[in-house]
Design a protein around this motif. Structure first.
Motif, PDB file in Angstrom:
ATOM      1  N   GLY A   1      -8.986   4.439   1.184  1.00  0.00           N
ATOM      2  CA  GLY A   1      -9.328   3.116   0.668  1.00  0.00           C
ATOM      3  C   GLY A   1     -10.546   2.479   1.306  1.00  0.00           C
ATOM      4  O   GLY A   1     -10.794   1.285   1.112  1.00  0.00           O
TER       5      GLY A   1
ATOM      6  N   GLU B   1     -12.968   0.693  -1.216  1.00  0.00           N
ATOM      7  CA  GLU B   1     -12.424  -0.551  -1.760  1.00  0.00           C
ATOM      8  C   GLU B   1     -12.462  -1.670  -0.719  1.00  0.00           C
ATOM      9  O   GLU B   1     -12.771  -2.826  -1.024  1.00  0.00           O
TER      10      GLU B   1
ATOM     11  N   ARG C   1      -5.964   1.636  -2.956  1.00  0.00           N
ATOM     12  CA  ARG C   1      -6.562   0.727  -3.946  1.00  0.00           C
ATOM     13  C   ARG C   1      -6.083  -0.717  -3.825  1.00  0.00           C
ATOM     14  O   ARG C   1      -6.359  -1.538  -4.691  1.00  0.00           O
TER      15      ARG C   1
ATOM     16  N   SER D   1       0.834  -1.197   0.000  1.00  0.00           N
ATOM     17  CA  SER D   1       0.000   0.000   0.000  1.00  0.00           C
ATOM     18  C   SER D   1       0.871   1.250   0.000  1.00  0.00           C
ATOM     19  O   SER D   1       2.100   1.172  -0.097  1.00  0.00           O
TER      20      SER D   1
ATOM     21  N   ALA E   1      -8.681  -3.454  -4.363  1.00  0.00           N
ATOM     22  CA  ALA E   1      -9.123  -3.531  -5.753  1.00  0.00           C
ATOM     23  C   ALA E   1      -8.082  -4.252  -6.604  1.00  0.00           C
ATOM     24  O   ALA E   1      -8.415  -5.101  -7.449  1.00  0.00           O
TER      25      ALA E   1
END
Length: 244
Positions: A100, A103, A69, A47, A72
């Motif tokens: 995030g 997501e 993300r 991340s 995802a």
């Protein structure tokens, strides 16, 4: 018993601040990957945050995701290589619970068969110590110099409790890095989360309460005590969802 470094980590020296427990979490994740014989099929998603260079530390295939993300990206990889790869994300509270959040919630709601390792240190670490979605009430940060006001900013988000309400979540547990017994329990939880993915049970997350001595403005020893006295009461440890 002769100690040896896990094959789940590379020989690269980590960049974390003294007293930060990211390194401990890396160690136990690496051990779990090795013990489950996953190093040849695991793919981690790094991340944006203090763990942004996790791709240098884990001895498996890694992908870098844009900020927030990671779930995802993990979803796409898992769906494409469903039978061949075990996919995990490694995210901090700013990455997962702020930018995030959508997501994360929707990956759980869909029951995506991925594993998330979520590091909660109640602050933005990499960018200088601003308030995070997990910052405690009255906690002092760079953007809350007089302490977080829940009247102005709302209350901290309890991620495990939130995700446990979703049908697609198979496993959600909160653990801590505050002591050796806690670290052992954390490893058991992380191992179980990976095992649930292997068994195709669905979305799994392990939330790890961690320290940030630098941005908390305390020593490493004091940080451990602060975690025990402040974070654990607000974020109780335990299993919040388990579809055994």
């Amino acid at each position: 018993m002769i100690y040896r470094k896990t094959k789940g980590l590379t020989q690269t020296e980590t960049h974390y601040c003294p007293g930060c427990t990211h390194g401990i979490v890396h160690k136990i994740v690496g051990e779990v990957l090795e013990e489950l014989n996953l190093l040849g099929k695991a793919v981690g998603v790094a991340s944006v945050g203090c763990s942004v260079m996790a791709y240098d530390y884990f001895n498996c295939d890694m992908v870098q995701a844009p900020h927030g993300r990671a779930p995802a990206v993990a979803t796409g990889m898992k769906r494409f290589r469903k039978q061949e790869a075990v996919i995990f994300t490694y995210q901090g509270d700013g990455d997962l619970a702020s930018i995030g959040m959508a997501e994360t919630v929707h990956a759980a709601a869909r029951g995506e068969n991925i594993t998330i390792i979520f590091i909660n240190n109640a602050i933005y670490g990499m960018t200088g110590g601003q308030m995070a979605p997990t910052t405690l009430p009255h906690q002092i940060t760079q953007t809350t110099p007089t302490g977080r006001s829940t009247f102005e900013t709302g209350s901290p988000i309890r991620i495990c409790e939130l995700l446990a309400t979703l049908e697609g979540t198979a496993f959600a547990q909160r653990v801590s890095m505050d002591s050796v017994p806690s670290i052992r329990k954390a490893k058991q939880a992380i191992k179980k989360a990976f095992e649930y993915q292997i068994e195709e049970k669905g979305f799994s997350i392990v939330e790890v309460l961690s320290t940030c001595p630098t941005n908390w403005g305390v020593s490493p020893v004091e940080a451990m005590q602060w975690l025990k006295e402040n974070m654990i009461p607000y974020y109780p440890l335990g299993i919040y969802k388990d579809k055994e």
